[in-house]
Write an enzyme that holds these catalytic residues in place. Sequence first.
Site, PDB file in Angstrom:
ATOM      1  N   SER A  74     -16.725  21.789  42.013  1.00 41.13           N
ATOM      2  CA  SER A  74     -15.426  21.674  41.621  1.00 41.13           C
ATOM      3  C   SER A  74     -15.135  20.771  40.384  1.00 41.13           C
ATOM      4  O   SER A  74     -16.287  19.919  39.936  1.00 41.13           O
ATOM      5  CB  SER A  74     -14.806  21.694  42.939  1.00 41.13           C
ATOM      6  OG  SER A  74     -14.364  21.666  43.753  1.00 41.13           O
TER       7      SER A  74
ATOM      8  N   GLU B 261     -20.285  28.441  53.043  1.00 35.96           N
ATOM      9  CA  GLU B 261     -19.588  27.581  53.371  1.00 35.96           C
ATOM     10  C   GLU B 261     -19.231  27.533  54.127  1.00 35.96           C
ATOM     11  O   GLU B 261     -18.394  27.198  55.511  1.00 35.96           O
ATOM     12  CB  GLU B 261     -18.688  26.854  51.814  1.00 35.96           C
ATOM     13  CG  GLU B 261     -17.855  26.187  52.416  1.00 35.96           C
ATOM     14  CD  GLU B 261     -17.763  25.593  50.674  1.00 35.96           C
ATOM     15  OE1 GLU B 261     -17.469  25.757  49.121  1.00 35.96           O
ATOM     16  OE2 GLU B 261     -16.915  24.430  51.419  1.00 35.96           O
TER      17      GLU B 261
ATOM     18  N   SER C 299      -9.017  27.716  49.461  1.00 29.88           N
ATOM     19  CA  SER C 299      -7.419  27.898  49.620  1.00 29.88           C
ATOM     20  C   SER C 299      -7.402  29.225  50.285  1.00 29.88           C
ATOM     21  O   SER C 299      -7.766  29.790  50.158  1.00 29.88           O
ATOM     22  CB  SER C 299      -6.575  27.471  48.574  1.00 29.88           C
ATOM     23  OG  SER C 299      -6.429  28.638  48.070  1.00 29.88           O
TER      24      SER C 299
ATOM     25  N   GLU D 213      -4.703  30.933  50.373  1.00 32.72           N
ATOM     26  CA  GLU D 213      -4.249  31.991  49.627  1.00 32.72           C
ATOM     27  C   GLU D 213      -5.102  32.755  48.898  1.00 32.72           C
ATOM     28  O   GLU D 213      -5.642  33.827  48.877  1.00 32.72           O
ATOM     29  CB  GLU D 213      -3.287  31.307  48.825  1.00 32.72           C
ATOM     30  CG  GLU D 213      -1.908  30.804  48.814  1.00 32.72           C
ATOM     31  CD  GLU D 213      -2.119  29.158  48.952  1.00 32.72           C
ATOM     32  OE1 GLU D 213      -3.227  29.151  49.490  1.00 32.72           O
ATOM     33  OE2 GLU D 213      -1.407  28.871  49.569  1.00 32.72           O
TER      34      GLU D 213
ATOM     35  N   SER E 221     -17.795  15.741  48.222  1.00 34.06           N
ATOM     36  CA  SER E 221     -17.846  15.292  49.468  1.00 34.06           C
ATOM     37  C   SER E 221     -19.196  14.689  50.057  1.00 34.06           C
ATOM     38  O   SER E 221     -20.440  15.064  49.568  1.00 34.06           O
ATOM     39  CB  SER E 221     -17.556  16.196  50.628  1.00 34.06           C
ATOM     40  OG  SER E 221     -16.558  17.078  50.363  1.00 34.06           O
TER      41      SER E 221
ATOM     42  N   GLN F  24     -22.563  18.865  48.099  1.00 32.96           N
ATOM     43  CA  GLN F  24     -22.028  20.462  46.667  1.00 32.96           C
ATOM     44  C   GLN F  24     -21.428  19.731  45.213  1.00 32.96           C
ATOM     45  O   GLN F  24     -20.547  19.428  45.920  1.00 32.96           O
ATOM     46  CB  GLN F  24     -21.265  21.693  47.425  1.00 32.96           C
ATOM     47  CG  GLN F  24     -21.286  22.130  47.227  1.00 32.96           C
ATOM     48  CD  GLN F  24     -19.632  22.998  47.546  1.00 32.96           C
ATOM     49  OE1 GLN F  24     -19.121  22.597  48.040  1.00 32.96           O
ATOM     50  NE2 GLN F  24     -19.512  24.297  47.539  1.00 32.96           N
TER      51      GLN F  24
END
Length: 413
Positions: free
Chosen positions: A153, A268, A391, A393, A185, A150
């Site tokens: 990012s 995901e 994340s 948050e 990854s 993927q």
Amino acid sequence: MPNIEQGGMSVSKETIKEFTERAEVFFKANASLREVGTAGWGVGSDDVSLFPESTLEQDLANLAEARAWANCIFDAGFGWITGPIELGGRGLTRDHDIAFRKLESRYETPSRSVYGIGLGMVAPTMLDHGTPAVTAYLRSMWRGDMVGCQLFSEPGAGSDLASVQTRAVRDGDEWIINGQKVWTSNAHLADIGEILCRTDPDLPKHKGLTAFMVDMHAPGVEVRPLNQATGGAAFNEVFFTDVRIPDDHRLGEVNGGWGVALTTLMNERASIGGGSGGVSTINLSRLIEMARRYGKANDPLVRQQLAAIVIGTRVASYTNMRSMARVATGGVPGPEMSLGKMALTNNLLAVSDLVSSILGPRLVADTGAWGTYAWCTYIMGVAGMRIAGGSDEVLRNIISERVLGLPKDPAPR
Ligand SMILES: Cc1cc2nc3c(=O)[nH]c(=O)nc-3n(C[C@H](O)[C@H](O)[C@H](O)COP(=O)(O)OP(=O)(O)OC[C@H]3O[C@@H](n4cnc5c(N)ncnc54)[C@H](O)[C@@H]3O)c2cc1C
């Protein structure tokens, strides 16, 4: 049990009972039963790491082993259990899939985690948004012949994914890609990747993005490993210099990439947070045995921590089953998938705390004792799990705004 002939392969609509019986015969012939609890203590590997901590040579050897096992499973008719028959799947239900996974977890088998991102996140997106040229890859991915990654990012686009800057510019029937991705990854093992690119810098940031499938072996793709503090290099930077992608490898509409990315992100979260709720049966039995061996089985605080882990895991697993049942009846994974991922990280943290209470200094100094120092990589990996796939948050924001309907977080000025 009616048979459907498909591309020379006979595909059967088996009942769960017939399917499970056949799977049991398959496992008995191809694997040995896993030892758990007291019997399993000290037997085999004590690796509990959440991310691979291996060298490139080990990664390649593990991939070869995973591929041989994935090929064996697929060729026996247990590969892509829920996939459409016309694309190489078995066309069976999610319950068949769950039955197979349950059985597999009872046996000692090579890990197929290298395929996790490709099959759990990228493949469902390819199925939903891909052209026939794209969906044609799915059989090879499910057979284990191709690894997917993927490519979302970037150094300036993580939580704020819509800020992606990697450019895709149209050139006739092709697109030319230039830019950089990060934290990818398994990019060093991947054959194919889902990449999110900016195709119109003049549109608002969520509206100028397009998604593609890119050949990771194409000229101009350069993968550089990122070394982890714990020793391995499971993530990479990936640089794209004038990489060409045919237009039939586009996912969805031009400038419709945000919707495609959301499909992947929801899968995901479902994929990371789904399943056992964070603590496998094998790890649970190891924790209980560890408490016994290190004289903590009667410690009321340790017993309370263990009970909280069992409860947290069960609750997460039932919540996941409820979400998955909705998906199985035609829904798509939605914002509630964030709950599963949050529950997972909370459970992983609870395990870290428990292991720290039981092992104490054995976690930081390697005494050579089986099943002790090995937990160090698990505890360090939990920090990564709290970031990957959204994340804590950011997920809390999603849950509060989109699941609970609370007022929106004020945007920074
Ligand atoms: C183990 C691991 C594997 C990964 N694998 C992949 C992969 O295969 N492919 C891929 O594309 N990416 C991958 N990533 C990257 C991952 O998606 C990003 O790390 C993640 O989205 C966070 O982005 P960032 O690292 O840029 O942090 P930032 O977005 O810069 O966040 C920094 C901090 O700010 C907080 N923050 C940000 N925005 C808000 C907000 N609105 N409100 C409150 N707090 C906020 C975050 O919670 C975090 O604590 C992986 C990451 C990890 C850790």
